[in-house]
Design an enzyme around this catalytic site. Structure first.
Site, mmCIF file in Angstrom:
data_model
loop_
_atom_site.group_PDB
_atom_site.id
_atom_site.type_symbol
_atom_site.label_atom_id
_atom_site.label_comp_id
_atom_site.label_asym_id
_atom_site.label_seq_id
_atom_site.Cartn_x
_atom_site.Cartn_y
_atom_site.Cartn_z
ATOM 1 N N ASP A 90 -10.002 2.565 2.217
ATOM 2 C CA ASP A 90 -10.056 1.999 3.578
ATOM 3 C C ASP A 90 -10.757 2.961 4.541
ATOM 4 O OD1 ASP A 90 -8.855 -0.476 3.148
ATOM 5 O OD2 ASP A 90 -6.834 0.293 3.474
ATOM 6 N N LYS B 143 0.801 -1.236 0.000
ATOM 7 C CA LYS B 143 0.000 0.000 0.000
ATOM 8 C C LYS B 143 0.830 1.279 0.000
ATOM 9 C CE LYS B 143 -4.059 -1.940 2.344
ATOM 10 N NZ LYS B 143 -5.038 -1.761 3.418
HETATM 11 P P1 NAP Z 1 0.844 -2.200 10.682
HETATM 12 O O1 NAP Z 1 1.100 -1.025 9.810
HETATM 13 O O2 NAP Z 1 1.847 -3.297 10.763
HETATM 14 O O3 NAP Z 1 0.602 -1.623 12.182
HETATM 15 C C1 NAP Z 1 0.453 -2.505 13.270
HETATM 16 C C2 NAP Z 1 -0.036 -1.749 14.500
HETATM 17 O O4 NAP Z 1 -0.286 -2.722 15.522
HETATM 18 C C3 NAP Z 1 0.974 -0.758 15.046
HETATM 19 O O5 NAP Z 1 0.317 0.336 15.625
HETATM 20 C C4 NAP Z 1 1.668 -1.597 16.131
HETATM 21 O O6 NAP Z 1 2.198 -0.827 17.186
HETATM 22 C C5 NAP Z 1 0.485 -2.368 16.668
HETATM 23 N N1 NAP Z 1 0.898 -3.568 17.373
HETATM 24 C C6 NAP Z 1 1.416 -4.689 16.844
HETATM 25 N N2 NAP Z 1 1.687 -5.582 17.805
HETATM 26 C C7 NAP Z 1 1.341 -4.999 18.980
HETATM 27 C C8 NAP Z 1 1.391 -5.412 20.344
HETATM 28 N N3 NAP Z 1 1.857 -6.622 20.683
HETATM 29 N N4 NAP Z 1 0.939 -4.567 21.289
HETATM 30 C C9 NAP Z 1 0.441 -3.348 20.954
HETATM 31 N N5 NAP Z 1 0.386 -2.891 19.670
HETATM 32 C C10 NAP Z 1 0.832 -3.704 18.695
HETATM 33 O O7 NAP Z 1 -0.529 -2.922 10.305
HETATM 34 P P2 NAP Z 1 -1.812 -2.267 9.632
HETATM 35 O O8 NAP Z 1 -1.744 -2.439 8.174
HETATM 36 O O9 NAP Z 1 -1.961 -0.914 10.201
HETATM 37 O O10 NAP Z 1 -2.974 -3.230 10.155
HETATM 38 C C11 NAP Z 1 -3.405 -3.184 11.514
HETATM 39 C C12 NAP Z 1 -4.588 -4.111 11.693
HETATM 40 O O11 NAP Z 1 -5.716 -3.638 10.963
HETATM 41 C C13 NAP Z 1 -4.325 -5.538 11.194
HETATM 42 O O12 NAP Z 1 -4.855 -6.412 12.142
HETATM 43 C C14 NAP Z 1 -5.101 -5.614 9.904
HETATM 44 O O13 NAP Z 1 -5.533 -6.939 9.667
HETATM 45 C C15 NAP Z 1 -6.273 -4.700 10.194
HETATM 46 N N6 NAP Z 1 -6.870 -4.133 8.981
HETATM 47 C C16 NAP Z 1 -8.178 -4.422 8.713
HETATM 48 C C17 NAP Z 1 -8.767 -3.879 7.591
HETATM 49 C C18 NAP Z 1 -10.219 -4.200 7.294
HETATM 50 O O14 NAP Z 1 -10.668 -3.938 6.163
HETATM 51 N N7 NAP Z 1 -10.962 -4.725 8.228
HETATM 52 C C19 NAP Z 1 -8.048 -3.041 6.725
HETATM 53 C C20 NAP Z 1 -6.710 -2.755 7.050
HETATM 54 C C21 NAP Z 1 -6.120 -3.311 8.172
HETATM 55 P P3 NAP Z 1 3.759 -0.385 17.197
HETATM 56 O O15 NAP Z 1 3.839 0.879 16.392
HETATM 57 O O16 NAP Z 1 3.990 -0.174 18.651
HETATM 58 O O17 NAP Z 1 4.551 -1.511 16.633
#
Ligand code: NAP
Length: 328
Positions: free
Chosen positions: A139, A103
């Site tokens: 999104d 993305k």
């Molecule tokens: P990303 O860029 O990798 O960001 C991950 C986030 O999760 C960061 O804020 C990270 O915090 C946090 N995190 C990870 N492990 C953690 C832990 N053990 N404790 C606390 N915080 C933690 O991922 P993303 O693309 O933003 O996606 C995030 C979530 O949204 C995923 O689960 C994804 O499946 C979901 N999502 C859903 C949709 C939908 O259409 N429903 C669309 C997009 C994404 P740090 O900065 O501290 O590492």
């Protein structure tokens, strides 16, 4: 559906909803209709082909043009994206969805980027133009439409407490500002990532949105007592993950939206289980996925898209248990 498979190199009978194509297949792409695709790495789990092909089948009932449209999935390793995106363009893939990890990496490869997508720092939807691909982000729209529907909390209607500072949180935060949400509270584990998001948001914030940040382990005492809590962290993807915040300790009256949705081997998240135990309105992220997909297909087709057809196909593909289909 099988008649829609590319004749070469896809073997006869290949099902575009299940089959994962690779860059090599693109070099000999011979599908005669209008190709759409999701690109990711990994992408095997993606239910987007099921959702989009179901919506296209519904659209074809009234407009035969859509009989010749088909949506495929491609596993594209990140280092190959610059090389293969021109091939998608050459084969006139009309629309492309991007998922992890493409993305943001795709941004320098695009001919134009929608201003809101640029603010979000990510695109998930590409549209073919003669000069190259234009990038959009659906999104934020998906989240905004989903929360208004269930748990019935439009982003403009009250404070939002957003957990996470990654890509999904960034799109959600920008959408909150676009929707003039009155207060946005951003919580994250990593303070540097949180600070970087905050600094970007300050530049695009229109008054009167109040913008605050906090560490997930250091919850402020003055968090709003009535708000929408959105989980945009990846905590909850593994069944044993704890909730990112302890809802009971917040002592408020919340609505909860978790971007993570249940699927095979993945039960509802601890956050949603706790929200329901406390009697809070709550919903999981499948509705966001569906609405972002519907918006992408609207952009590509210019037609109206059946959200219901997409929802039914998504629930079938994930085999979401009865009774948990929409509520988290
Ligand atoms: P990303 O860029 O990798 O960001 C991950 C986030 O999760 C960061 O804020 C990270 O915090 C946090 N995190 C990870 N492990 C953690 C832990 N053990 N404790 C606390 N915080 C933690 O991922 P993303 O693309 O933003 O996606 C995030 C979530 O949204 C995923 O689960 C994804 O499946 C979901 N999502 C859903 C949709 C939908 O259409 N429903 C669309 C997009 C994404 P740090 O900065 O501290 O590492």
């Amino acid at each position: 559906m099988n008649s829609k498979s590319p004749t070469d190199p896809a073997p006869a009978g290949a099902d575009p909803e299940q089959r994962v194509f690779e860059p090599e297949h693109l070099r000999h792409w011979s599908f005669q209709g209008t190709s759409l695709a999701v690109l990711g790495h990994p992408v095997r789990h993606s239910i987007s082909p099921a959702m989009h092909n179901a919506a296209l089948a519904r659209m074809a009932r009234t407009d035969p043009r859509f009989h010749k449209w088909c949506y495929f999935k491609f596993d594209i390793p990140p280092d190959q994206l610059p090389e293969v995106l021109p091939l998608f363009h050459q084969h006139r893939f009309r629309g492309i969805n991007l998922t992890i990890p493409h993305k943001t990496e795709v941004l320098p490869l695009l001919s134009q980027i929608d201003p809101d997508a640029r603010r979000m720092g990510a695109v998930n939807t590409l549209v073919w133009t003669p000069d190259g691909y234009e990038g959009y982000n659906t999104d934020g729209y998906g989240l905004s439409t989903a929360t208004a529907e269930e748990p019935g909390f439009p982003l403009s209607s009250g404070p939002v407490i957003l957990l996470g500072a990654g890509g999904a949180a960034r799109a959600a935060a920008v959408q909150c500002l676009l929707n003039s949400c009155p207060e946005l509270w951003l919580g994250n584990r990593n303070p540097e990532r949180l600070d970087s998001l905050y600094r970007d948001l300050v530049t695009i914030r229109k008054p009167p949105t109040r913008l605050e940040t906090f560490g997930l382990k250091d919850l402020p005492h003055d968090l709003p007592g009535r708000a929408l809590i959105v989980n945009a962290t990846s905590l909850g993807l593994s069944p044993e993950d704890p909730a990112p915040v302890d809802l009971a300790s917040l002592r408020g009256d919340y609505s909860v939206y978790d971007m993570i949705y249940p699927g095979p081997g993945r039960p509802e998240t601890a956050l949603l289980r706790e929200a329901r135990r406390l009697g809070f309105p709550a919903a999981h992220g499948l509705s966001m996925l569906i609405h972002q997909g519907a918006r992408s297909l609207e952009i590509w087709s210019g037609g109206s898209v059946s959200v219901d057809a997409m929802r039914q196909a998504a629930e079938r593909a994930l085999a979401v248990p009865e009774g948990k289909k929409r509520r988290g």
